[in-house]
Structures are given as structure tokens and as C-alpha cells.
Design a protein around this motif. Structure first.
Motif, short mmCIF file in Angstrom:
data_model
loop_
_atom_site.label_atom_id
_atom_site.label_comp_id
_atom_site.label_asym_id
_atom_site.label_seq_id
_atom_site.Cartn_x
_atom_site.Cartn_y
_atom_site.Cartn_z
N LEU A 1 17.87 -26.44 52.37
CA LEU A 1 18.44 -26.22 51.04
C LEU A 1 19.93 -25.96 51.14
CD1 LEU A 1 16.70 -26.16 48.56
CD2 LEU A 1 16.62 -23.69 48.70
N TYR A 2 20.28 -25.13 52.09
CA TYR A 2 21.66 -24.72 52.29
C TYR A 2 22.52 -25.93 52.69
CZ TYR A 2 24.89 -20.89 53.54
OH TYR A 2 25.92 -20.01 53.61
N LEU B 1 16.60 -16.40 44.86
CA LEU B 1 17.63 -17.00 45.71
C LEU B 1 18.80 -17.40 44.83
CD1 LEU B 1 15.64 -19.49 47.96
CD2 LEU B 1 16.42 -17.22 48.53
N LEU C 1 13.37 -24.99 41.19
CA LEU C 1 13.25 -24.89 42.63
C LEU C 1 11.95 -24.18 43.02
CD1 LEU C 1 15.06 -26.08 44.66
CD2 LEU C 1 16.18 -23.93 44.97
N PHE D 1 13.06 -24.34 55.37
CA PHE D 1 13.31 -24.84 54.01
C PHE D 1 14.66 -24.33 53.51
CE2 PHE D 1 12.80 -24.16 49.36
CZ PHE D 1 12.77 -25.49 49.00
N VAL D 2 14.90 -23.04 53.70
CA VAL D 2 16.16 -22.49 53.19
C VAL D 2 17.33 -23.15 53.90
CG1 VAL D 2 17.49 -20.40 52.90
CG2 VAL D 2 15.04 -20.33 52.64
N LEU E 1 13.85 -33.17 45.65
CA LEU E 1 14.58 -31.97 46.07
C LEU E 1 16.09 -32.21 45.95
CD1 LEU E 1 14.79 -29.20 47.40
CD2 LEU E 1 14.71 -30.31 49.60
N LEU F 1 18.86 -30.35 43.56
CA LEU F 1 20.11 -29.74 44.01
C LEU F 1 21.31 -30.36 43.29
CD1 LEU F 1 19.37 -29.37 47.79
CD2 LEU F 1 19.18 -27.70 45.98
N PHE G 1 21.06 -20.53 45.47
CA PHE G 1 20.65 -21.92 45.23
C PHE G 1 20.12 -22.11 43.82
CE2 PHE G 1 19.78 -20.96 49.73
CZ PHE G 1 20.85 -21.65 50.24
N PRO H 1 15.99 -14.93 52.21
CA PRO H 1 17.20 -15.18 52.99
C PRO H 1 18.36 -14.33 52.48
CG PRO H 1 16.79 -17.00 51.53
CD PRO H 1 15.62 -16.08 51.40
#
Lengths: 508, 532
Positions: free
Chosen positions: A411-412, B78, B143, A407-408, B187, B191, B81, A483
Motif C-alpha cells: 500500500l505504502y 490507517l 480500502l 499488505f501495508v 487496489l 489508491l 492511506f 502500522p
């Protein structure tokens, strides 16, 4: 061009250690013949394999620790600045850590199955280690010659390892296909190098960068194109992918990891360096990002679609791997620091999740039960709940569900693409993610569905497989939940995102 | 508050499951002994009861008149993000999470035999599912919300897989496919939202995705962010695109028309306990997401698309009611009735009026209770999960104990919105709200509700005229479940004040956000009359 800079042996220590390990394995293989005896006692086959495995594991562990130490020290970029052949910076050390860890875990889990099937264990490991040396060279090459030497050194032993599976038709087929494909790719790439040399008169990355920064002629463009095509064929982007599923299907699980994961890691990291250091590609560099845009989109679409059609589990993983390759190459289509970091992080999460899955596959496909189909997993959760639990974890990580490294990494990748304004490719990536997610959900659902009619025997998980499972499971969860552990605490050392950022910082 | 009450509420079921899994593995490793599945059931039931108690604690420490979010917990997670651990509760999420925490023990109690039969992993995923539901309802970081949202999909899919007869292709993939196809664009939209504005706190120039400002000083809140409208930015950074992604996610998860295709295949093929969760708890998340995130963040798009959404919802209501009218299998009738009724929430919500908001929020609660009760009542009827549909076999209404019959009558009243039940209050509010804006829609919706009442009364008649074959008059689990489903319905119906009092501040807050963000011409054109 060499002004007698002393060679820094410690800079290339990981490669040298692995080379030493290769020699040790070959010697052990030569002296510890089957039915030979030490101190009057006959050596059993399992003892021999254990000894070889210990040598390999110790070698790789030491090399891995050295590479980690080099990364922490910031590499030897300055020390080697006058050595035009190799450049050991953080990117190279990061890649070294990744391929060494992958090979270490793959060797650990393939030990038992190699011993059980009475393979040529020594040859197998020796070839893998030589190929590993090649990968380490590829990742740090700053000269087209060293790059080519590294690529050949990385690939040729792998084809030989594939050839060791010569009692199965798919093994022979995969080996041959990989060999022919790889040779053509090498030839194309070499021709590209030659054209580049012809156009610029140099083969070192800084020289190429200077020569190409102006208005490069058609010869240089052609050379660049052929080089990229060669790389694409070695990495396995669509439409140059055809060999990779066949080769992985034919390979033993350990060799499949080398081919599908470690080799890709090495080639991609080598490519990152080539693109930025030699070709000087920037975010608004006209052509190459668009080429990678296309390759990424095609790989995502074709890989995900083909994966859904497969019945053989390894083949399914191979095609899904192509789709994952497409997802991570979004970073190559948007050449920014964040997107390269995303590529590295994706590579890391992909490596561990795939490794773990193949450890499960190795545990299940021992005892000569033939190739594993998806349907064979039916009811696995009732027969072997622990194994099924690990497989679930790796599948949801690869599918990109939250709480896991997958997932990360998505996302990244998505974030870096959004920041770079690449939206269409992102939409394709979403579709690809969706198809992949359904694929993995299907695998997991099959495991938790009811008992199949034919009850397969329960295979005990060996300690090597257990080690690989535990390490990969740990990575999948920890890189997914923390992370970049924000606060201090016992997890404060864990800054995977910063690691990837720091590794690519040298390129920009 | 130093004690992490909400964190406890969210994570307790999952932690209990993981701890028990550890015990199991240890026993297996040390003494080569496995825990019987019935013990898993006991632990799961106990955990869900404890969690219901924690929910009670949250309820009692909740200050009804307070407008802001309460019991807020915050931790950095996080930052790269924009994700943080930020949870908090207001009246709306309080009621829904108390409902979820209260429903869970009932499901464990009612389906003891089934849970034991399907297996340990099923029990594990049932607990994990509760965590994901509560997490979705209480997250205030977008998120983090998505994380729980997606995990609820995953655990539902895993729950659905635990069935011997059905193949995953039939049971799991329709649901997982539609739901994942819906939520992945969200999602991306999240973002994109993060990339919209530079944030003082972040060097990367990205938004922290906190819906409210977690700390007074930090100041940046997504709720106050004004997303560009069409033409003000690149198309994918504007309200219509982002709003569409959010609505798609929420509508597909709730199984609303026309994205309801998975509803029948999945709900009839999966275990009954999972079906209750799928039908009663999961759809609430979608509507909740619309209320909490989609409307406050993209109010201009909400106003622009309101006629379309309301019209489609009305079609869905009539469609569901008409199909329920011709269905023969009680289970499928229940599914279609629930599907039809859920559209009322959309009608109330996208009428975009004070009464509509209030009605839709109250409706969510009464809807959940009524659907759960309906499924509890009829779960002895109809085909086995995964068996051939009812055309093949005659329906056997017999086997319904008197208790289930009473419950069926009660929930039929609640579902149909007859006076005295909780449904009456909320449906009245919805119809009032929509009448002020779209009179025709309101009339059609009333017609649909009438059809639903006919369907339900026919079902009751058919069932009650059949001979009861159950020899036992009283069963403990049935009795408890009956009380738990009927008492809240009647309570809300006769004395709605405690519920409405807690919901009212949330509704006022929503109105305030709408009024600050939307231009007065748009409001006037729509016929906005404010909230009271």
C-alpha cells in the motif's frame, strides 16, 4: 580536514559492542575446545554451542537496545557533523535496528541446526558478527573510503561463511560464485570511486555533492554509473542477480538470511544516503531515477517469473526476494520522502516475513534431510499444524494479503508511486505482485492439501526457532493491522510508518 | 448505538475460530491432547448459529424506511492511506448479509461429515470466510472493503486447498489467479482515487476513502466525489480507467462470462461445502460491489459502457444456458445454470433504470437462495469432487431422497423464475427494466431464461424418473435445509413486500446519485425515466 573533534565512542556503540562480541566468541571458541573440561567435567558439544549462542544473543540484544536508544534520541548527527567518515542519524540507527534484529533472530533459529550438524559454530558466528560490523559501517558511511571499507567488511566474511558449507556441492558452488561476483562488483565500484575522485577531487559526501551539483563532466557520470553498477551487483538487482539464488541455496538458513536480507538492508540504506547526500539526486534528477526504474522493473519481472519455475524452496525464496527487491526499489525510481519511507517499511516487512519463513525452513530441514523442495511441504498442516500456521502467515505477508505487514508495505509503495505519478512501473508492480501472490498461495495450498505418500518425520521446534517464529509472526501481524496505531491505547507506541518517515527525514 | 452490532456480526465467526484455536493449542501444550475434529464442527456450527442470531438482531433493529446507512460504526485505522474502520448497513447490504449469515449454519449442518473429514484447518477457514464475506458486504470504506474482499479470496483459496485428491494447481490456482488478477488493479484504482483530491483533514493531500461521511461534520464522502472524465486529467486518473479496474475486479470474482474459466475446474474439484459458498455467496459480492461502488462513483462511464456490458452479459446468459442444455453431469448443469442466471443481474444493473436496479438487487437475494438450494439438492448426484468428469462414468440420479427431490423442484422453480417463487418477482423487474432501454436484449434474455427452465425441468424429470435408493424417508439435516431454502423463496415469491420495502430506499439513493452526477443529456439519450 579534521579539527580534532573528539571521537564519540557512544555514537558507534552498536558496532563496538558487536566487535566485542566477536572477540568474545573467538575466545570462547579457542578456549572451549571440544573435549576440553571445566572443573573436571567434560563439555558436551551442545553445551558449547549453547554457550556460544548465549554470547551471540546477549551481544546482539545489547547492541539492538543501544541502537533503539540512539534512534529514539534522534541519533548523533550533530555530534558527528565534523567527522566526515560516519554519520549516525536516524536512518543509520533504523538500519542498525533492522540488521541487528535480523541477525539476532537468524542466530537464534540457526543455533539448533548448527549444533545438530556439528558445524564450526564459533567460526560461523564470529564471521557473521564481523560482517555485521561492516553493515553498520555501510549504513552510516559519509565518505567513499568508509563506505568501501564497510562493504568489504560486510561481504568478505559472508563468503567465508558460505565456504563453511563445504560438504555440499551447492554450498561450495554458491560460495565461489558469490565470491567471484562480489570481487568483480567491488572492483567495479572501486573504479567508480576512483573516477569520482578524479573528477571532483574529494571523497566525502558533502564535497561530492557540491562538486556534482554543477554541470558534472563525463568522468563523474561514468564514476557514478560504475558505482551504481557495483551497488546493483552487491544488492542483486537483475541483471546483476545471478549469484544470489545460488549463494542462498548453498548457504545454511541463517547465512541465507544474512546474505538475502541483512546485507541487502545495509546496502540499500547505504545507497539511499549515497544517492541523496553525495549524488544529490532529486525527484526530477534526470538519469539515476530512470536507471533505478529499469532495474526495478527488470527485477520484478525476472524475479517473479523465475521464482515460479523453482522446485527448491530456498531457491524459490531467493528469486522471490529479487522480485521483492524490485518492488521496494520503486522508491528509488521516485525519489520522494514518502517513497523512501515506503522502501524502509517494505524492507522491514520483508525482513521479518523472510526471517520467519527461513526459521520454518530451518526447522524442517534439520536432521540432514537434504534440501527442501516445495513438494516436501505437502500435508504439513496435518503433520505440524503450528509450523504450517506460521508458514501460512509469512507466506500471506510476503504475498501482500491484507491484515499483514506485506499488505501495508505494498500500500505504502503503491501510494507513494501514485502520488509521484509513476503509473507504468506501478502496473508492472501489480503484475509482479500477482505472480508472487499465486506463488505463495501455491505454497500454502500445498501445505493444506492432503497427506503425501511418504510421511516425513516430525521435527520438534527448538526454543530458538520458536523465538524467531513468535517475533516474526508478531511483527507480521502487528505491522499489518496497526502500522500506525491512530488512537492512544496500549498500542499507541506503535507508529511504524512514522518511524520510517522520521528515519528518512534527514535526507531531504 | 454503543453496542457494536455490526462489528459483532462481522468478526464473531473469526474470533470464535481464533479463540477455539487457542483452546486447542493450550490443550495440546498442557495435556498433549488434541480436540477431535467433530468438536471443531460443533463449535463452528454453534458459532454460525449465533452469528445468524446476531444477523436477526440487525434485521430487527433496522429501520426499513430510513434512507441513510444505519448502525454505522467508525474508528480511525490507517489515516496515512485513507483507510478507516467504517461499517454500516442499508437495505441492500442488510438482505445480503442476513442471507450469508443464514446460509452458513445450513452449510455446516448439511456437510457435517465432509467438514469433519477434511480437517480442522478447513473448519477454521470456513468460519474466517464467513467473516470476510460479511465484512465485504458491510464495509463503507473503500480500502476496508478491499481488505475484506482480498481476504475472502484468500480464505476461499485455502478452503479449496483442503482436499486430498486434487492438486492445488487444478483446484486453487485457476480461481485464485483470475480473482487476484482482477482485484489487484482495483487496489491501484482505489489508491488513485485517494490521490484525486486534496482533503481538508489531511496534510498529505489525499482523500479519506470513506464512502459516506462517517461524522456529520467531517463532510468528505467518496460518494459525492466527482471523478474526472476522459480528457480532464491524466488517463489513469479518469473515470474510464478506474471504472474498468473496478468492473474487472467485480466481474472476475463473480465468474461472469468471459472470465468464468475457473468456474468448472474449481467448483468441481473443491469440497462441496466450499463449492456452495463459492457458487452461492461469493458471486454476490461482485454484483454488490458494482451496485455499491462502481455505478455511484463512475456513473458517466457506466452510462457509456452500458450497451457493451449488457450485450456481453446477454451472450453470457445464452452461452451458459446452451452449455447447460448439453451437459450430462447434474453438478456441472447446476454450475452452468447458476452462471447463466447471474448474468441477469448485470443486465438489470446496466440497463440503468429504476426497475433494473430494483430487480437486480432483489435478484441477488433470490439468486443466492436458489443456487444454494440447487447445490444442496443435487449434492448427492454426479461425480465426487476431484474425480473424473461425467463422460467417464454413467450418471447415477438415484440416491436422491424424496426430500431432496421436493427441494430440487422448488429451487428449479425459483431459479427459472416461475410464478410463485422469489425468482419470478426479481426476474420480472429485471426484464421490465431492460425492456424500457434495450428491448432486443430483453427479448434475448427472456429466451435465455426459457432455456434455463427447460434445462431445469429436464433435470427434474431425469432425477425423478430414477429409482430412489435411499431407504430412509426423512433425515433431519435434509429436512431443515429444505425448509430453510424453500420457505424464503416462497415467501419472497408470494409476499415480496418486506424485502422490496427494505430495498427501495437503497435503490432511490442510487438513482439520486446517478441523477446528480450525470448530465441530463446523457440521461435523456439513454432513456432514463427516474425511479419511483
Amino acid at each position: 580536514m579534521n579539527d580534532a573533534t573528539p571521537l564519540h565512542w557512544h555514537a558507534v556503540a552498536p558496532a563496538l559492542i558487536v566487535l566485542g562480541g566477536t572477540v568474545a566468541v573467538l575466545c570462547a571458541e579457542a578456549f572451549l575446545r571440544p573435549r576440553s573440561s571445566i572443573l573436571g567435567r567434560r563439555l558436551s558439544e551442545s553445551w558449547r554451542v549453547t554457550f556460544l549462542g548465549t554470547v551471540v544473543v546477549v551481544t546482539l540484544t545489547v547492541a539492538l537496545l543501544t541502537a533503539v536508544d540512539q534512534w529514539r534520541g534522534g541519533g548523533y548527527a550533530s555530534l558527528l557533523s565534523k567527522q566526515p567518515m560516519l554519520r549516525i542519524d536516524r536512518l543509520a540507527s533504523f538500519g542498525a535496528c533492522l540488521v541487528l534484529a535480523a541477525t539476532l533472530l537468524a542466530s537464534a533459529f540457526s543455533l539448533t541446526s548448527l549444533a545438530e550438524r556439528n558445524r564450526q559454530t564459533g567460526a560461523h558466528f564470529a564471521l557473521l558478527l564481523i560482517s555485521l560490523v561492516g553493515m553498520l559501517i555501510v549504513q552510516s558511511a559519509t565518505h567513499l573510503v568508509s563506505l568501501f571499507v564497510g562493504i568489504e567488511l560486510a561481504c568478505l566474511p559472508l563468503y567465508a561463511v558460505l565456504g563453511l558449507e563445504n560438504d555440499r556441492l551447492s554450498g561450495v558452488e554458491g560460495g565461489l560464485k558469490a565470491f567471484f561476483h562480489g570481487s568483480v562488483a567491488s572492483a567495479v565500484m572501486l573504479y567508480g570511486f576512483v573516477l569520482l575522485y578524479g573528477a571532483t577531487g574529494t571523497m566525502s559526501y558533502p564535497g561530492l555533492r557540491d562538486a556534482l551539483s554543477g554541470n558534472a563532466g563525463p568522468l563523474a557520470t561514468l564514476g557514478t554509473g560504475l558505482t551504481v553498477v557495483g551497488f546493483a551487483a552487491k544488492v542483486g538487482w537483475v541483471p546483476f542477480h545471478a549469484w544470489s539464488p545460488d549463494a542462498q541455496q548453498g548457504a545454511s538458513p541463517g547465512a541465507a538470511i544474512q546474505l538475502g536480507v541483512a546485507l541487502r538492508c545495509a546496502m540499500l540504506i547505504g545507497l539511499l544516503r549515497l544517492l541523496t547526500d553525495a549524488f544529490g539526486v532529486t525527484e526530477d534528477g534526470a538519469l539515476l531515477p530512470r536507471v533505478f526504474w529499469t532495474l526495478a522493473a527488470l527485477s520484478m519481472i525476472v524475479g517473479a517469473a523465475m521464482a515460479n519455475l523453482q522446485k527448491n524452496l530456498v531457491r524459490m525464496y531467493a528469486y522471490a526476494g529479487i522480485a521483492h527487491l524490485g518492488l521496494m526499489s520503486i522508491g528509488l525510481a521516485t525519489i520522494t520522502r514518502a517513497s523512501f519511507g515506503a522502501l524502509l517499511f517494505y524492507l522491514m516487512s520483508f525482513t521479518f516475513a523472510t526471517l520467519g519463513s527461513f526459521a520454518v525452513i530451518a526447522a524442517l530441514s534439520r536432521r540432514g534431510r537434504g534440501e527442501l523442495r516445495v513438494e516436501d511441504l505437502r500435508g504439513l498442516a496435518h503433520r505440524q499444524p503450528v509450523l504450517a500456521g506460521f508458514m501460512t502467515l509469512f507466506c500471506i505477508s510476503l504475498a501482500g494479503f491484507p491484515g499483514t505487514a506485506g499488505f501495508v508495505s505494498r500500500l505504502y509503495v503503491f501510494t507513494s508511486a501514485v502520488d509521484a505519478g509513476v503509473i507504468v512501473l506501478n502496473l508492472i508492480a501489480l503484475m509482479c505482485t500477482l505472480i508472487l501472490a499465486l506463488l505463495y498461495v501455491r505454497i500454502v495450498a500445498t501445505m493444506y492439501a492432503g497427506e503425501s505418500g511418504a510421511s516425513s518425520p516430525v521435527s520438534r521446534v527448538s526454543s530458538g526457532e520458536g523465538l524467531a517464529l513468535a517475533a516474526c509472526g508478531f511483527a507480521a501481524v502487528v505491522f499489518g493491522l496497526f502500522p500506525n496505531a491512530g488512537s492512544a491505547g496500549w498500542l499507541a507506541w506503535l507508529r511504524a510508518i512514522d518511524w520510517t518517515q522520521a528515519s528518512v527525514a534527514f535526507l531531504f | 448505538m454503543t453496542v457494536a452490532t455490526l462489528g459483532g456480526l462481522i468478526f464473531f465467526p473469526l474470533l470464535a475460530a481464533i479463540a477455539w484455536l487457542g483452546v486447542e493449542l493450550m490443550l495440546r501444550g498442557l495435556w498433549a491432547r488434541a480436540i477431535p475434529t467433530s468438536l471443531w464442527w460443533s463449535v463452528g456450527f454453534a458459532a454460525s448459529v449465533v452469528n445468524a442470531a446476531i444477523a436477526g438482531l440487525v434485521w430487527s433493529s433496522f429501520e426499513p424506511t430510513e434512507v441513510r446507512f444505519q448502525l454505522v460504526e467508525y474508528a480511525r485505522w490507517l489515516p496515512d492511506f485513507g483507510a478507516n474502520y467504517l461499517v454500516g448497513v442499508d437495505g441492500l447490504s442488510l438482505l445480503l448479509s442476513v442471507f450469508v449469515a443464514g446460509l452458513s449454519p445450513l452449510v455446516w449442518l448439511r456437510y457435517r461429515r465432509e467438514i469433519c473429514a477434511v480437517g480442522k484447518s478447513y473448519a477454521f477457514f470456513l468460519l474466517a470466510f464467513e467473516t470476510t464475506l460479511l465484512g465485504t458486504l458491510l464495509s463503507l470504506n473503500l480500502l476496508l472493503f478491499y481488505v475484506f474482499w482480498e481476504l475472502s479470496l484468500l480464505s476461499m483459496a485455502l478452503l479449496s486447498a483442503g482436499r486430498s485428491s486434487a492438486s492445488p494447481r487444478e483446484a486453487v490456482l485457476p480461481f485464485a489467479g483470475v480473482a487476484a488478477a482482477g482485484s489487484l488493479p482495483m487496489l491501484l484504482a482505489i489508491l488513485v482515487l485517494a490521490s484525486l483530491g486534496p482533503d481538508a483533514e489531511l496534510a498529505a493531500g489525499r482523500h479519506i476513502l470513506d464512502f459516506i461521511a462517517p461524522v456529520e461534520a467531517s463532510g468528505s464522502a467518496l460518494r459525492d466525489l466527482r471523478v474526472p472524465t476522459w480528457g480532464e486529467a491524466v488517463w489513469w486518473k479518469t473515470q474510464p480507467a478506474l471504472f474498468a479496474a473496478f468492473v474487472l475486479a467485480f466481474v472476475s470474482r463473480s465468474g461472469l462470462f468471459p472470465l468464468h474459466v475457473w468456474l468448472i475446474p474449481t467448483s468441481t474439484a473443491i469440497p462441496r461445502s466450499a463449492a456452495v459458498m463459492l457458487m452461492a455467496a461469493l458471486p454476490l459480492l461482485g454484483i454488490y460491489g458494482l451496485l455499491r461502488f462502481a455505478i455511484p462513483m463512475f456513473p458517466e462511464s457506466a452510462f457509456a459502457w452500458s450497451p457493451v456490458l449488457v450485450a456481453v452479459a446477454t451472450v453470457g446468459l445464452l452461452y451458459g444456458a446452451l452449455i447447460a442444455l448439453v451437459e450430462r453431469d447434474p453438478r456441472r448443469i447446476a454450475v452452468y445454470v447458476s452462471l447463466a442466471a447471474l448474468h441477469l443481474a448485470i443486465i438489470g444493473l446496466f440497463s440503468l433504470s429504476g426497475e433494473g436496479f430494483e430487480g437486480a438487487t432483489a435478484f441477488l437475494l433470490t439468486y443466492g437462495i436458489a443456487v444454494a438450494g440447487l447445490l444442496f439438492a443435487i449434492d448427492r448426484l454426479g461425480a465426487e469432487p476431484g474425480a473424473e468428469p461425467a463422460e467417464e462414468r454413467p450418471i447415477e440420479p438415484a440416491g436422491l431422497s424424496p426430500f431432496s427431490l421436493i427441494m430440487l423442484v422448488g429451487v428449479a422453480f425459483a431459479m427459472g423464475g416461475l410464478p410463485g417463487s422469489g425468482g419470478f418477482v426479481s426476474q420480472l423487474l429485471v426484464l421490465l427494466g431492460s425492456y424500457s432501454v434495450y428491448p432486443v436484449i430483453s427479448a434475448l434474455a427472456t429466451l435465455g431464461l426459457g432455456l434455463l427452465i427447460i434445462v431445469l425441468l429436464r433435470l427434474v424429470r431425469r432425477v425423478s424418473s430414477a429409482e430412489s435408493s435411499s431407504s430412509r424417508f426423512f433425515r433431519v439435516d435434509e429436512g431443515v435445509v429444505l425448509l430453510a431454502a424453500l420457505v424464503p423463496t416462497l415467501w419472497i415469491g408470494l409476499y415480496p413486500e418486506p424485502v422490496l420495502r427494505r430495498l427501495h430506499p437503497s435503490v432511490l439513493e442510487l438513482c439520486a446519485v446517478v441523477e446528480t452526477k450525470v448530465s441530463s443529456e446523457t440521461l435523456e439519450k439513454h432513456g432514463w425515466r427516474g425511479c419511483h
